[in-house]
Design a protein around this motif. Structure first.
Motif, PDB file in Angstrom:
ATOM      1  N   CYS A  61      -1.053   6.921   6.029  1.00 37.26           N
ATOM      2  CA  CYS A  61      -0.367   6.873   4.736  1.00 37.26           C
ATOM      3  C   CYS A  61       1.111   6.523   4.909  1.00 37.26           C
ATOM      4  CB  CYS A  61      -0.492   8.219   4.025  1.00 37.26           C
ATOM      5  SG  CYS A  61      -2.137   8.596   3.423  1.00 37.26           S
ATOM      6  N   SER A  70       2.664   3.066   3.419  1.00 36.66           N
ATOM      7  CA  SER A  70       3.679   3.208   2.376  1.00 36.66           C
ATOM      8  C   SER A  70       4.973   2.509   2.757  1.00 36.66           C
ATOM      9  CB  SER A  70       3.953   4.694   2.113  1.00 36.66           C
ATOM     10  OG  SER A  70       2.780   5.348   1.676  1.00 36.66           O
ATOM     11  N   VAL A  99      -1.272   6.699  -0.355  1.00 36.60           N
ATOM     12  CA  VAL A  99      -1.169   8.156  -0.296  1.00 36.60           C
ATOM     13  C   VAL A  99      -2.144   8.807  -1.278  1.00 36.60           C
ATOM     14  CG1 VAL A  99       0.407  10.107  -0.518  1.00 36.60           C
ATOM     15  CG2 VAL A  99       1.233   7.944   0.397  1.00 36.60           C
TER      16      VAL A  99
END
Length: 302
Positions: A164, A168, A180
């Motif tokens: 994640c 991101s 996420v």
């Protein structure tokens, strides 16, 4: 640990008897099915998946029974939903409403799966499930098995949390939140709680989808021959139902949906937490059952 002790000592069939009408509504007539449902409702997806896998290996559940129970039992734990997510939203009653929506959606998905797939034939249940006596299981053995499962789950969570963070950073800002929200449930809940007035609905949606990390943890705890297809199909139905039930709960309890950016007031707790008291009660039951078996053996020896 508690769920392993409940299954190993045979107390699992004594605790969940009052939930047998619900499991029959889901098309599962196994004697251990109500206790698996109870473990899932009290402990969340990890103890429920572990209990399903353990009972399947002990031939307490057939392959279809285990697959049919997963959509109902795999849900967020009440402690995580009420305390953690409710704490993120600064409203414990709001966390309780979210958990109520998750619970009713799970039960409704179980009924709809029974209507769609039908009940499991009784002849097939008798052929696949045999009543075997439960062996005595020790606390060190339960702790060791739980430690191995915990390390495996922690590795999965750590991997998806790392994934994640990387995605991101690489993705542009408009879609940087999407990895996420889909991959890891704890980080997704924390991010959903920051989305303003509709944060409760975002948190409810995140808990309903469960995330890829949770599905991988369930796959690691359940034997590979047990299909996850009913669970994946139920997730599609679970999302609108959970949001609908949350909206109904907030209609009857509008004071729960109070969004605040202030930190909650600190209240010292002078009593044992309800979930800890429930686990201590279950441990006492297991100890009483083992003591009863030991007394019966001593009488036979005399």
């Amino acid at each position: 640990i508690v769920s392993s002790l409940l299954i190993g000592t045979g107390a699992v069939r004594r605790l969940g008897f009052f939930l047998s009408p619900l499991t029959r509504m889901f098309g599962v007539r196994a004697k251990a099915a109500p206790a698996v449902l109870l473990i899932g409702l009290c402990g969340g997806f990890a103890p429920a998946a572990s209990a399903v896998g353990q009972l399947y290996r002990q031939r307490g559940l057939s392959r279809e029974q285990a697959a049919r129970l997963l959509p109902v039992c795999v849900c967020a734990a009440p402690s995580f939903t009420v305390l953690a997510v409710g704490g993120m939203l600064h409203s414990i009653p709001l966390g309780a409403c979210i958990y109520a929506g998750q619970l009713f959606a799970c039960l409704l998905c179980g009924v709809l799966l029974r209507l769609w797939c039908g009940a499991i034939p009784c002849a097939q249940e008798c052929a696949d499930v045999e009543e075997t006596p439960t062996d005595d299981i020790s606390l060190p053995q339960c702790i060791g098995d739980a430690s191995v499962a915990f390390v495996r789950m922690a590795g999965i969570v750590l991997y998806f949390r790392f994934l994640c963070g990387g995605l991101s950073t690489l993705l542009p800002p408009p879609v940087s939140r999407l990895p996420v929200l889909l991959l890891e449930i704890s980080a997704a809940s924390a991010q959903a709680a920051q989305m303003g007035r509709y944060a409760a609905y975002w948190c409810c949606a995140v808990l309903s989808l469960q995330s890829v990390s949770v599905l991988c943890q369930v796959r690691a705890l359940v034997p590979p021959e047990v299909s996850l297809r009913p669970l994946l199909c139920a997730r599609i139905l679970h999302l609108p139902f959970s949001l609908l039930f949350l909206r109904i709960c907030l209609f009857f309890f509008p004071a729960a949906d109070v969004y605040s950016s202030l930190s909650p007031r600190v209240i010292p707790r002078m009593r044992c937490a309800p979930d800890a008291a429930l686990m201590l009660f279950a441990l006492c039951i297991c100890a009483c059952i083992q003591a009863q078996r030991a007394l019966q053996r001593r009488r036979k020896d005399l």
